[in-house]
Design a protein around this motif. Structure first.
Motif, PDB file in Angstrom:
ATOM      1  N   GLU A 127      38.728  90.516  63.758  1.00 51.84           N
ATOM      2  CA  GLU A 127      39.488  91.083  62.635  1.00 51.84           C
ATOM      3  C   GLU A 127      38.865  92.408  62.196  1.00 51.84           C
ATOM      4  O   GLU A 127      39.581  93.388  61.927  1.00 51.84           O
ATOM      5  N   GLN A 128      37.549  92.454  62.130  1.00 50.11           N
ATOM      6  CA  GLN A 128      36.878  93.698  61.765  1.00 50.11           C
ATOM      7  C   GLN A 128      37.121  94.785  62.813  1.00 50.11           C
ATOM      8  O   GLN A 128      37.373  95.945  62.478  1.00 50.11           O
ATOM      9  N   ARG A 131      40.561  96.355  62.550  1.00 42.25           N
ATOM     10  CA  ARG A 131      40.655  97.290  61.420  1.00 42.25           C
ATOM     11  C   ARG A 131      39.966  98.608  61.760  1.00 42.25           C
ATOM     12  O   ARG A 131      40.508  99.687  61.480  1.00 42.25           O
ATOM     13  N   LYS A 167      46.342  88.337  68.849  1.00 37.08           N
ATOM     14  CA  LYS A 167      45.298  89.307  68.525  1.00 37.08           C
ATOM     15  C   LYS A 167      44.645  89.894  69.773  1.00 37.08           C
ATOM     16  O   LYS A 167      43.930  90.897  69.690  1.00 37.08           O
TER      17      LYS A 167
END
Length: 322
Positions: A127-128, A131, A167
């Motif tokens: 997730e990091q 971003r 993802k």
């Protein structure tokens, strides 16, 4: 080049496609034989315009695969931030032509959830990464190293779920032992998320993946193999043939120290350089071409501190056969 200048990719970037691309195992993915690694030279301590020039040159010459990890930089995370800026400023129109990978497995943040192979760490790290890179998904997500404490099923199921959640499109593993690779291959295949690729160090000075049976297993089971550190952090170039240059990575210490360059290794490098000269190639060209000639190898990951260096390394796709 002015950093504000709009980037338009070269219209002939796929002109050498017949020589440049190779199928990754038995998948539908074609990777360039030479892929661009962001391990060094793309962090906050490096000039952004240089990173921009290198990535432009790479893509303009058909290098579609950019390889990153959460802790590449330095500092940690900043290579992905550079990629995110590049996506925003230059590569957004070309997202579907790019094959971008990232990884998690080594230390990234403090505390018990910023390292190794837990589901908690893998999900949080990705997730990091997304971003930082201004991406909705990565094309390939790796478990960056084998975790002897976390159950393999936990790590592998996290990879399965990451793909199912959109993802990542594909998953890979890096530097796992052969027996763990076999478990991963079976587990992922049974869940319809086949293992795309295995990443490990393979070069003329370090043939451990071959000696351990990794490359044979990948070849026999339709798994791609990609080599990192194919030039042994610059040892397999002309940089150290006459000693240690003042501006070299070895002179700065870090991941490559001066004690590595023993008299025996120096003599070996001179002999390899002589062999390369006999082929009409540089030592680096021959070293990269040797890896690409090995059974089961899909691609080599090269770093680059300049456009000229990348241009020289890319010549290996036209090197003589072994």
């Amino acid at each position: 080049m002015n950093t504000k200048q709009h980037y338009t990719a070269a219209p002939d970037r796929y002109a050498d496609a017949d020589n440049l691309y190779r199928r990754c195992g038995k998948s539908g993915v074609l990777l360039p034989k030479v892929s661009l690694g962001f391990w060094h030279n793309f962090g906050d301590c490096d000039p952004y315009q240089r990173s921009r020039d290198i990535t432009h040159y790479a893509f303009d010459h058909g290098i579609t695969h950019f390889d990153l990890a959460n802790n590449y930089g330095p500092p940690y995370g900043t290579a992905e931030e550079t990629m995110g800026r590049l996506m925003k400023e230059d590569f957004a129109p070309y997202r579907d032509e790019l094959f971008i990978s990232s990884k998690a497995g080594y230390d990234m943040w403090e505390g018990p959830y910023g390292n190794w192979g837990s589901r908690k760490y893998l999900f949080a790290s990705l997730e990091q990464s997304l971003r930082r890179m201004n991406l909705e998904y990565v094309d390939l997500f790796y478990s960056h190293r084998y975790d002897p404490e976390t159950p393999l099923e936990e790590t592998l199921q996290a990879l399965v779920d990451i793909v199912r959640q959109g993802k990542a499109l594909y998953v890979g593993i890096s530097r796992w032992p052969l027996e763990a690779l076999k478990v991963a291959d079976k587990y992922l295949r049974e869940r319809d998320v086949p293992l795309l690729i295995f990443q490990d160090k393979l070069n003329l000075l370090d043939r451990s993946p071959q000696e351990k049976g990794i490359t044979d297993y990948c070849h026999e089971h339709g798994i791609g193999f990609i080599s990192f550190s194919p030039l042994a952090q610059g040892l397999l170039t002309d940089r150290y043939l006459n000693g240690i240059p003042e501006d070299s990575r070895m002179s700065r210490g870090g991941s490559l120290t001066s004690d590595v360059l023993t008299p025996e290794l120096h003599q070996q490098l001179l002999q390899l350089n002589e062999q390369a000269a006999g082929r009409g190639e540089t030592l680096a060209e021959m070293a990269l071409a040797w890896i690409l000639a090995q059974k089961g190898v899909t691609s080599v990951l090269v770093g680059a501190s300049s456009v000229a260096q990348l241009e020289k390394n890319l010549r290996c796709v036209h090197a003589k056969d072994f």
